[in-house]
Enzyme design. Structure first.
Site, PDB file in Angstrom:
ATOM      1  N   GLY A   1      53.801   7.533 -23.721  1.00 56.30           N
ATOM      2  CA  GLY A   1      52.480   7.922 -23.237  1.00 56.30           C
ATOM      3  C   GLY A   1      52.248   7.211 -21.914  1.00 56.30           C
ATOM      4  O   GLY A   1      52.523   6.004 -21.793  1.00 56.30           O
TER       5      GLY A   1
ATOM      6  N   ASP B   1      50.623  12.982 -16.835  1.00 50.93           N
ATOM      7  CA  ASP B   1      51.596  11.928 -16.541  1.00 50.93           C
ATOM      8  C   ASP B   1      51.642  11.616 -15.056  1.00 50.93           C
ATOM      9  O   ASP B   1      51.966  10.503 -14.666  1.00 50.93           O
ATOM     10  CB  ASP B   1      52.973  12.363 -17.054  1.00 50.93           C
ATOM     11  CG  ASP B   1      52.949  12.407 -18.583  1.00 50.93           C
ATOM     12  OD1 ASP B   1      53.204  11.381 -19.207  1.00 50.93           O
ATOM     13  OD2 ASP B   1      52.592  13.479 -19.128  1.00 50.93           O
TER      14      ASP B   1
ATOM     15  N   ASN C   1      52.398  17.229 -16.977  1.00 53.44           N
ATOM     16  CA  ASN C   1      52.075  16.767 -18.338  1.00 53.44           C
ATOM     17  C   ASN C   1      53.167  17.285 -19.278  1.00 53.44           C
ATOM     18  O   ASN C   1      54.077  18.012 -18.870  1.00 53.44           O
ATOM     19  CB  ASN C   1      50.681  17.262 -18.758  1.00 53.44           C
ATOM     20  CG  ASN C   1      50.177  16.551 -19.996  1.00 53.44           C
ATOM     21  OD1 ASN C   1      50.205  15.325 -20.073  1.00 53.44           O
ATOM     22  ND2 ASN C   1      49.728  17.290 -20.986  1.00 53.44           N
TER      23      ASN C   1
END
Ligand code: MRU
Length: 350
Positions: A52, A232, A242
């Site tokens: 993440g 991201d 992402n």
């Protein structure tokens, strides 16, 4: 975040040791992974023990701090931390948060190892606070009894605390709103089915796991009122990298007139990256697509092949959603439009 009534952060540093929730064990076991040096922390990032964008940013900062502590016992302090910087930056290419944290802690480390540790801890604490504010901003977009879809895991586990896409959902729930969440499975690593669902369950948020390819159908049936994802890396023109599968959801949302929001801290914004075309997309091992693992009914773990023996697979881990599909970017400084002008203004807060 609270797990079984006890407060946890996703990742933290004690002495020279970095401790993190072992995300590869979830949701079947809750364990803390401990890393004794920067190379072990690099390994944790690469193998997604910690994953993440925000959490790997914090991990990367802590890895640099560990390297600075280790460098005190080396003949050439600066050479050691330069080599460590390259090693941390080589772990995963797409999340901007990683590169931001490495730069910040490396610069502090050029002063002293102590400054590096202080800076890494500051960045982690600031991340948690920023995500809390994102929850407050995003909650203002959520109305009573909304059905919200999300992709991948952009909750507590993907940051130091609170989350990005899920922070507004948790805040809405705490402020008394009834919300329902559709969590995409997010193959091949199933972050939605394993991690997002686990977090929603911990927070008592009503939800359903849906197959990755069910989203457009549910949108066409009026079952989804809003979609929120994390990011991201966000380019200067508002294009968003992402988790793979985000792009097709955004296109479907536009087709059906459903607001599509992206929530992210400032460390995700790459102000020097002109557009999504310049974002490096990580390709991961085809093993992740061809094989899956999990427990049987008795709890014994198995790794099973999912696909035709002899076939290869492709595994791009991210995609880029052009800004035109994005309704707004939820930040700690308000909801901004995905345009050059609005994004440039955020730079002053970094
Ligand atoms: O599990 P990862 O590290 O490969 O995925 C990154 C993400 O967590 C998702 O893309 C997420 O939606 C971005 S927000 C943390």
């Amino acid at each position: 975040m609270k797990v079984n009534g006890k407060h946890y952060r996703t990742i933290w540093m004690e002495g020279h040791r970095v401790k993190m929730i072992h995300q590869n064990k979830l949701p079947f076991a809750f364990e803390i992974f401990e890393s004794d040096d920067h190379l072990q922390t690099c390994h944790a990032i690469k193998t997604m023990i910690v994953r993440g964008a925000g959490a790997i940013g914090a991990a990367a900062g802590f890895a640099m701090a560990q390297a600075c502590l280790e460098a005190q016992n080396q003949t050439d302090y600066q050479q050691y931390i330069r080599k460590a910087k390259a090693a941390v930056e080589a772990t995963r290419p797409t999340a901007q948060n990683l590169f931001y944290a490495v730069k910040e802690v490396f610069e502090a480390g050029m002063q002293s190892a102590e400054s590096a540790v202080i800076r890494a801890k500051e960045l982690a604490a600031a991340n948690a606070e920023e995500m809390r504010k994102i929850g407050e901003t995003g909650n203002q977009l959520i109305q009573q009894r909304m059905n919200i879809a999300t992709h991948c895991n952009a909750g507590w586990l993907a940051f130091v605390d609170y989350g990005s896409a899920l922070a507004p959902v948790f805040e809405a729930k705490r402020s008394g709103k009834e919300v329902f969440v559709y969590a995409d499975e997010t193959r091949p690593r199933n972050q939605g089915a394993r991690l997002t669902a686990w977090e929603l369950h911990q927070e008592n948020v009503p939800h359903a796991i849906i197959p990755d390819n069910a989203n457009a159908w549910l949108m066409s049936q009026g079952k989804i009122d809003m979609m929120i994802t994390g990011a991201d890396r966000i380019a200067a023109n508002g294009d968003v990298a992402n988790k793979i599968g985000t792009l097709e959801k955004a296109i479907a949302a536009k087709e059906y007139g459903i607001p599509f929001y992206v929530a992210a801290p400032l460390s995700t914004f790459d102000f020097d990256c002109e557009s999504g075309n310049d974002i490096i997309i990580e390709n991961r091992s085809d093993e992740e697509v061809l094989w899956q693992e999990g427990p049987d009914k008795e709890g014994s773990f198995h790794r099973i092949r999912m696909a035709n023996p002899g076939s290869n697979a492709l595994n791009p881990a991210f995609d880029v959603t052009p800004a035109k599909y994005i309704t707004g970017l939820i930040t700690a400084h308000g909801v901004v439009s995905p345009t050059h002008a609005d994004i440039r203004q955020l730079k002053e807060f970094l």
